[in-house]
Design a protein around this motif. Sequence first.
Motif, PDB file in Angstrom:
ATOM      1  N   GLU A 117       0.800  -1.223   0.000  1.00  0.00           N
ATOM      2  CA  GLU A 117       0.000   0.000   0.000  1.00  0.00           C
ATOM      3  C   GLU A 117       0.833   1.273   0.000  1.00  0.00           C
ATOM      4  N   VAL A 118       2.026   1.237   0.606  1.00  0.00           N
ATOM      5  CA  VAL A 118       2.798   2.462   0.801  1.00  0.00           C
ATOM      6  C   VAL A 118       4.242   2.248   0.358  1.00  0.00           C
ATOM      7  N   ASP A 119       4.926   3.371   0.092  1.00  0.00           N
ATOM      8  CA  ASP A 119       6.342   3.315  -0.279  1.00  0.00           C
ATOM      9  C   ASP A 119       7.246   3.378   0.941  1.00  0.00           C
ATOM     10  N   VAL A 120       6.869   4.186   1.928  1.00  0.00           N
ATOM     11  CA  VAL A 120       7.660   4.348   3.142  1.00  0.00           C
ATOM     12  C   VAL A 120       6.713   4.406   4.329  1.00  0.00           C
ATOM     13  N   LEU A 121       7.292   4.173   5.494  1.00  0.00           N
ATOM     14  CA  LEU A 121       6.536   4.241   6.745  1.00  0.00           C
ATOM     15  C   LEU A 121       7.118   5.358   7.588  1.00  0.00           C
ATOM     16  N   LEU A 122       6.268   6.238   8.110  1.00  0.00           N
ATOM     17  CA  LEU A 122       6.689   7.338   8.974  1.00  0.00           C
ATOM     18  C   LEU A 122       6.298   7.016  10.411  1.00  0.00           C
ATOM     19  N   LEU A 123       7.275   7.079  11.318  1.00  0.00           N
ATOM     20  CA  LEU A 123       7.042   6.822  12.734  1.00  0.00           C
ATOM     21  C   LEU A 123       7.853   7.815  13.567  1.00  0.00           C
ATOM     22  N   PRO A 124       7.426   8.072  14.810  1.00  0.00           N
ATOM     23  CA  PRO A 124       8.345   8.759  15.721  1.00  0.00           C
ATOM     24  C   PRO A 124       9.560   7.858  15.950  1.00  0.00           C
ATOM     25  N   PRO A 137      14.230  18.472  21.393  1.00  0.00           N
ATOM     26  CA  PRO A 137      14.102  17.998  20.005  1.00  0.00           C
ATOM     27  C   PRO A 137      13.165  16.803  19.907  1.00  0.00           C
ATOM     28  N   PHE A 138      12.580  16.649  18.745  1.00  0.00           N
ATOM     29  CA  PHE A 138      11.706  15.511  18.439  1.00  0.00           C
ATOM     30  C   PHE A 138      12.126  14.975  17.085  1.00  0.00           C
ATOM     31  N   GLY A 139      12.355  13.691  17.001  1.00  0.00           N
ATOM     32  CA  GLY A 139      12.808  13.094  15.750  1.00  0.00           C
ATOM     33  C   GLY A 139      11.785  12.147  15.166  1.00  0.00           C
ATOM     34  N   VAL A 140      11.707  12.133  13.851  1.00  0.00           N
ATOM     35  CA  VAL A 140      10.883  11.158  13.136  1.00  0.00           C
ATOM     36  C   VAL A 140      11.803  10.292  12.287  1.00  0.00           C
ATOM     37  N   GLN A 141      11.288   9.149  11.883  1.00  0.00           N
ATOM     38  CA  GLN A 141      12.064   8.264  11.015  1.00  0.00           C
ATOM     39  C   GLN A 141      11.204   7.805   9.853  1.00  0.00           C
ATOM     40  N   LEU A 142      11.851   7.670   8.723  1.00  0.00           N
ATOM     41  CA  LEU A 142      11.242   7.088   7.538  1.00  0.00           C
ATOM     42  C   LEU A 142      11.873   5.722   7.331  1.00  0.00           C
ATOM     43  N   LEU A 143      11.036   4.713   7.090  1.00  0.00           N
ATOM     44  CA  LEU A 143      11.503   3.347   6.920  1.00  0.00           C
ATOM     45  C   LEU A 143      11.012   2.788   5.597  1.00  0.00           C
ATOM     46  N   ALA A 144      11.801   1.891   5.008  1.00  0.00           N
ATOM     47  CA  ALA A 144      11.438   1.236   3.758  1.00  0.00           C
ATOM     48  C   ALA A 144      12.064  -0.145   3.735  1.00  0.00           C
ATOM     49  N   PRO A 145      11.560  -1.042   2.914  1.00  0.00           N
ATOM     50  CA  PRO A 145      12.212  -2.352   2.772  1.00  0.00           C
ATOM     51  C   PRO A 145      13.636  -2.200   2.260  1.00  0.00           C
ATOM     52  N   ALA A 146      14.460  -3.207   2.514  1.00  0.00           N
ATOM     53  CA  ALA A 146      15.855  -3.193   2.076  1.00  0.00           C
ATOM     54  C   ALA A 146      15.950  -2.806   0.604  1.00  0.00           C
ATOM     55  N   GLY A 147      16.910  -1.942   0.298  1.00  0.00           N
ATOM     56  CA  GLY A 147      17.049  -1.438  -1.052  1.00  0.00           C
ATOM     57  C   GLY A 147      16.333  -0.122  -1.280  1.00  0.00           C
ATOM     58  N   GLY A 148      15.709   0.400  -0.236  1.00  0.00           N
ATOM     59  CA  GLY A 148      15.026   1.684  -0.347  1.00  0.00           C
ATOM     60  C   GLY A 148      15.862   2.847   0.159  1.00  0.00           C
ATOM     61  N   ASP A 149      17.167   2.667   0.280  1.00  0.00           N
ATOM     62  CA  ASP A 149      18.039   3.704   0.842  1.00  0.00           C
ATOM     63  C   ASP A 149      18.007   4.997   0.028  1.00  0.00           C
ATOM     64  N   PRO A 195      15.237  15.449  12.014  1.00  0.00           N
ATOM     65  CA  PRO A 195      14.566  16.275  13.020  1.00  0.00           C
ATOM     66  C   PRO A 195      13.120  16.569  12.622  1.00  0.00           C
ATOM     67  N   GLY A 196      12.230  16.457  13.592  1.00  0.00           N
ATOM     68  CA  GLY A 196      10.837  16.821  13.375  1.00  0.00           C
ATOM     69  C   GLY A 196      10.539  18.143  14.051  1.00  0.00           C
TER      70      GLY A 196
END
Length: 557
Positions: A307-314, A363-375, A354-355
């Motif tokens: 469904e998505v290309d990346v996942l956004l999480l704190p 400070p508040f940080g967020v992360q973007l995650l993707a399957p391997a090869g999505g660097d 940084p978020g």
Amino acid sequence: MTTWISRVDEAPARPGPLHGLRFAVKDNIDVAGVPTTAGDPRRTVVAAEHAPVVDRLVRAGAVVVGKTNLDQYATGLVGTRSPYGACRSVLSDEHVSGGSSSGSAVAVARGEVDFALGTDTAGSGRVPAAFNGIVGIKPSKGLVSTRGVVPACRTLDCVTVFARDVTTARAAYEQMVGYDAEDPYARRLEQRPVPATCTIGVPDLPLDLDPEHAAAWAEALTEAEALGEVRRIDVRQFLEAAQLLYSGPWLAERWLAFGDALDDDAAVDPTVRFIVRDGASLTAADAFAGLTRLAELARRTEAAWAEVDVLLLPVTPGHPSLAEVAADPVGVNGRLGTFTNMTNLLDLCAIAVPGPARPDGLPFGVQLLAPAGGDDLLAELGARWCGEPGLGVTPPAAGERDTVLLAVAGAHLSGQPLNPALVSHGATLVSTTRTARDYRMFLVDGPLPRPGLTRLPKPAPAPGRGIEVEVWQLPVSELGGFATTVGAPLALGPVELADGSEVLGFVCTADAARVERDITSHGAWRDYLASREGPRDGRASWRRFGYWASVALRRGW
């Protein structure tokens, strides 16, 4: 605050894409001439050579300045589990810096270095980034060599990079990446194309965040809409997988790595000992049960990536104080890994940026995650998130590639006289590696000193270690024009690299491969040049370099 465990004399910067950038190294990664303590003062054996990742950065022109503090044996997300002292957030003396790569993150945030290496098994390359307002890149597993790194969980460990902006972090990352045939966990991994538009997944359930974090997260969700379509997805399987890291059999892997170091009460952090000693009682049956459960959860997460290309999480649920960690060292630390522990278990890559600041200014940080090869995708989105220019890392789609890889071994290397000619044809540096073992290097005739490569005839023995080369990516449209600049006795032909792949490279004709001009023993053109300089003032070589560079530019070589 103890940021540094050791400092080193800064060597002159080599020419290269990172020329003059200063960097720090987490003290579980080898730096030649310095003990690798892993936060344990008893470890006093001096490293004989750089870890491959450090060597790659140095060869690209970066300069090591020292080794940084860490949670002992890279076990912790707080930055307080070190006999060298606790690190604090650069924005609050009362709050933790995050760990285990605490010193590296602090050194970057304080401006003491341009970038720094950390490691990330459970989140150690992202939590300190979030708590200090900087960027942290955690590559896909296997892209960056982990040889020369004191293991935490060998199957999960990643070397990471911190910087104050995505552009610098990415520049370092590009030099760090390279297949290492001597690392059993290294792998070749094709990067996924970066789509023109992106779908960002966010959790479809309330997250257990501290109030100040929750306020910043709400603002971050609004900002995410600038990156693409935001879609709510089920993240329960991701969060459940995160719980396996310390409740499952992976503790046995930590015990395997350094359990024998936990006996000395005076030297070992008591919390590290308390956590890791349980790994000694885990069985093979426990390991297979854990692997099966992880496989089940990984299969269920596949629906999200459809469904998505990346996942956004704190990055974390909150930012604890030093006092809170001291009162509950295991519980508070464990909560910090809620959104990071699963990343390597599920074979994901990540970038922490940084978020929005919390209402209290922390400070508040967020992360973007993707399957391997999505660097590449994460780097592009991370740059956009931070308001930096796009990095232009979009690779061509499969079957539509318009570039060719070219191995250079001499005058076209970074910082050498003919490199400007290569760059003028649109070439970009991909990696530094070696040829297959059965290549020899000869000094050949021409308008300036240069080498040519020749392969020993089969089935000749291959006692060597190969010749150092840089691999450059050249537009196919420029290849013909560039080839016309190559003069005899050199020609462009196939060259096999140490990993078995084949690229174009500079080879010399048989008549130029004369025994008396064999310089293979040096292993690299720069080492051959250095041997000619000897102990003399290196300024002479730089004057010669400047002369030949000017000649090359005038003549269009």
